[in-house]
Scaffold this motif. Structure first.
Motif, PDB file in Angstrom:
ATOM      1  N   GLY A 164      22.234  22.189   7.141  1.00 60.65           N
ATOM      2  CA  GLY A 164      21.270  21.385   7.877  1.00 60.65           C
ATOM      3  C   GLY A 164      21.446  19.922   7.544  1.00 60.65           C
ATOM      4  N   HIS A 194      19.674  27.878   8.810  1.00 59.58           N
ATOM      5  CA  HIS A 194      19.183  26.505   8.778  1.00 59.58           C
ATOM      6  C   HIS A 194      18.290  26.303   7.568  1.00 59.58           C
ATOM      7  CE1 HIS A 194      16.827  22.947   9.988  1.00 59.58           C
ATOM      8  NE2 HIS A 194      17.897  22.620  10.693  1.00 59.58           N
ATOM      9  N   ASP A 197      14.715  27.421   7.935  1.00 59.98           N
ATOM     10  CA  ASP A 197      14.583  28.872   7.982  1.00 59.98           C
ATOM     11  C   ASP A 197      14.807  29.487   6.601  1.00 59.98           C
ATOM     12  OD1 ASP A 197      13.981  29.096  10.694  1.00 59.98           O
ATOM     13  OD2 ASP A 197      16.089  29.106  11.277  1.00 59.98           O
ATOM     14  N   ALA A 224      21.243  33.642  10.162  1.00 62.41           N
ATOM     15  CA  ALA A 224      20.842  33.402  11.534  1.00 62.41           C
ATOM     16  C   ALA A 224      21.722  34.214  12.481  1.00 62.41           C
ATOM     17  CB  ALA A 224      20.960  31.921  11.858  1.00 62.41           C
ATOM     18  N   SER A 291      14.413  30.550  13.338  1.00 67.03           N
ATOM     19  CA  SER A 291      14.197  29.717  14.522  1.00 67.03           C
ATOM     20  C   SER A 291      15.504  29.182  15.085  1.00 67.03           C
ATOM     21  CB  SER A 291      13.279  28.538  14.178  1.00 67.03           C
ATOM     22  OG  SER A 291      12.020  28.983  13.729  1.00 67.03           O
ATOM     23  N   TYR A 292      16.529  29.074  14.223  1.00 71.34           N
ATOM     24  CA  TYR A 292      17.817  28.525  14.629  1.00 71.34           C
ATOM     25  C   TYR A 292      18.879  29.616  14.617  1.00 71.34           C
ATOM     26  CZ  TYR A 292      15.890  23.857  13.524  1.00 71.34           C
ATOM     27  OH  TYR A 292      15.134  22.712  13.459  1.00 71.34           O
ATOM     28  N   THR A 293      19.796  29.570  15.575  1.00 64.16           N
ATOM     29  CA  THR A 293      20.991  30.400  15.509  1.00 64.16           C
ATOM     30  C   THR A 293      21.984  29.746  14.536  1.00 64.16           C
ATOM     31  OG1 THR A 293      22.108  29.220  17.299  1.00 64.16           O
ATOM     32  CG2 THR A 293      20.675  31.080  17.916  1.00 64.16           C
ATOM     33  N   SER A 294      23.046  30.453  14.194  1.00 59.62           N
ATOM     34  CA  SER A 294      24.081  29.858  13.357  1.00 59.62           C
ATOM     35  C   SER A 294      24.679  28.626  14.028  1.00 59.62           C
ATOM     36  CB  SER A 294      25.188  30.877  13.070  1.00 59.62           C
ATOM     37  OG  SER A 294      24.774  31.841  12.132  1.00 59.62           O
ATOM     38  N   GLU A 296      23.213  26.603  16.204  1.00 61.87           N
ATOM     39  CA  GLU A 296      22.239  25.507  16.177  1.00 61.87           C
ATOM     40  C   GLU A 296      22.100  24.915  14.779  1.00 61.87           C
ATOM     41  OE1 GLU A 296      19.404  27.194  19.811  1.00 61.87           O
ATOM     42  OE2 GLU A 296      18.993  27.722  17.720  1.00 61.87           O
ATOM     43  N   ALA A 297      22.152  25.763  13.758  1.00 57.08           N
ATOM     44  CA  ALA A 297      22.084  25.265  12.383  1.00 57.08           C
ATOM     45  C   ALA A 297      23.282  24.373  12.076  1.00 57.08           C
ATOM     46  CB  ALA A 297      22.015  26.435  11.403  1.00 57.08           C
ATOM     47  N   SER A 300      22.959  21.025  13.759  1.00 59.93           N
ATOM     48  CA  SER A 300      22.026  20.109  13.094  1.00 59.93           C
ATOM     49  C   SER A 300      22.688  19.438  11.897  1.00 59.93           C
ATOM     50  CB  SER A 300      20.773  20.881  12.643  1.00 59.93           C
ATOM     51  OG  SER A 300      21.021  21.683  11.503  1.00 59.93           O
TER      52      SER A 300
END
Length: 305
Positions: A164, A194, A197, A224, A291-294, A296-297, A300
């Motif tokens: 993250g 993330h 998470d 995730a 809340s985040y997929t791999s 999306e993490a 970020s």
């Protein structure tokens, strides 16, 4: 009655955030965060207590606080050691902590952070030999405590790579190398969790209760959904890969022992397998999902780089 929680690893991002989140929970009366190095960020209402790993200070904190819940997220490097890594540091601290939990009549809940690398190694299909690792040794010692104290509720969390915008870890330092070493012939799928998470999974597992006074026990994967090829991750961070044969890991081992690289050959060896974690049991146990997929993490992390 309000719970008293101990959190180790307060000098690291996840430990500090977990202590902060737990101290804000209305069911928690006191949070004591401890580590062998001072925290680099605020801990909310949690108290910080410095400990040393070569005396009785870890056990003293467990005894004197009367904690009923212990969240073990690891211990920091000894500041006096510089870049040199103290072999067995986490295992030494864990042994002291587990011994204190065994002796305590107050402790009823123990949550231990582990690694997704436990149980993996090179070979077909991710099977094959598994070299010794601190995470595996910590899991074995934790399982031994469970046998000695069957009344103690114990959960082990095997984390995928925590990533993250605010996390600095061996993984993020590895991806930040000018040339990223990989193992020839392997392009494993990478899973992440993330940072937010990861903290929430720790908080929920520490305070989990099925309503009947018992909490989920066992080993849980924390990851995730989804995965990314390592080659894709290296390209996205703008780095170049340098593929080593497995025997080349011996060279990196020597460099790691001298403190010249941050990513040990043991961690690199884990990249020889293609194991995908299944967080289903975790989600069922605490009624929560990331809340985040791999993807999306990872994005970020890139946005903050």
């Amino acid at each position: 009655m309000s719970r008293v929680v101990i959190v180790t690893g307060a000098s690291r991002y996840v430990g500090a955030r977990a202590a902060e989140a737990l101290s804000a929970d209305p069911g928690v009366g006191r949070v004591v965060a401890m580590d062998s190095a001072p925290p680099g960020r605020g801990l909310g209402a949690a108290e910080f207590v410095p400990v040393r790993l070569h005396d009785q200070s870890v056990g003293d904190v467990v005894r004197e606080t009367g904690a009923d819940t212990v969240v073990h997220l690891g211990f920091a490097e000894d500041p006096a050691a510089g870049r040199r890594r103290a072999p067995g540091r986490d295992v030494l601290g864990t042994l002291q902590l587990l011994d204190a939990c065994q002796r305590s009549e107050a402790v009823r809940r123990l949550v231990v952070r582990s690694s997704a690398a436990v149980g993996t190694g090179p070979g077909a299909g991710g099977a094959g030999r598994v070299g010794p690792s601190e995470a595996a040794r910590i899991e074995r010692h934790t399982a031994a405590l469970s046998r000695r104290r069957p009344d103690l509720s114990v959960a082990v969390l095997r984390f995928a790579g925590i990533i993250g915008p605010s996390v600095e870890s061996p993984l993020t330092r590895y991806l930040g190398l000018r040339v990223v070493p990989t193992v020839r012939g392997y392009d494993p799928r990478m899973q992440f969790i993330h940072q937010d998470d990861g903290v929430e999974a720790v908080r929920r597992m520490a305070l989990a209760d099925d309503g009947g006074g018992s909490a989920p026990d066992g080993v849980f994967d924390v990851a995730a959904p989804g995965s990314l090829p390592l080659s894709h991750c290296v390209r996205r961070v703008g780095r170049h890969r340098f593929a080593l044969p497995e025997r080349g890991l011996k060279v990196l081992r020597g460099l790691a022992r001298r403190g010249e690289v941050d990513y040990s050959p043991e961690r690199l060896r884990q990249l020889c397998c293609d194991r995908v974690l299944d967080p289903t049991e975790l989600e069922r146990a605490i009624g929560w999902s990331p809340s985040y997929t791999s993807q999306e993490a990872f994005e970020s992390f890139l946005d903050a780089a």
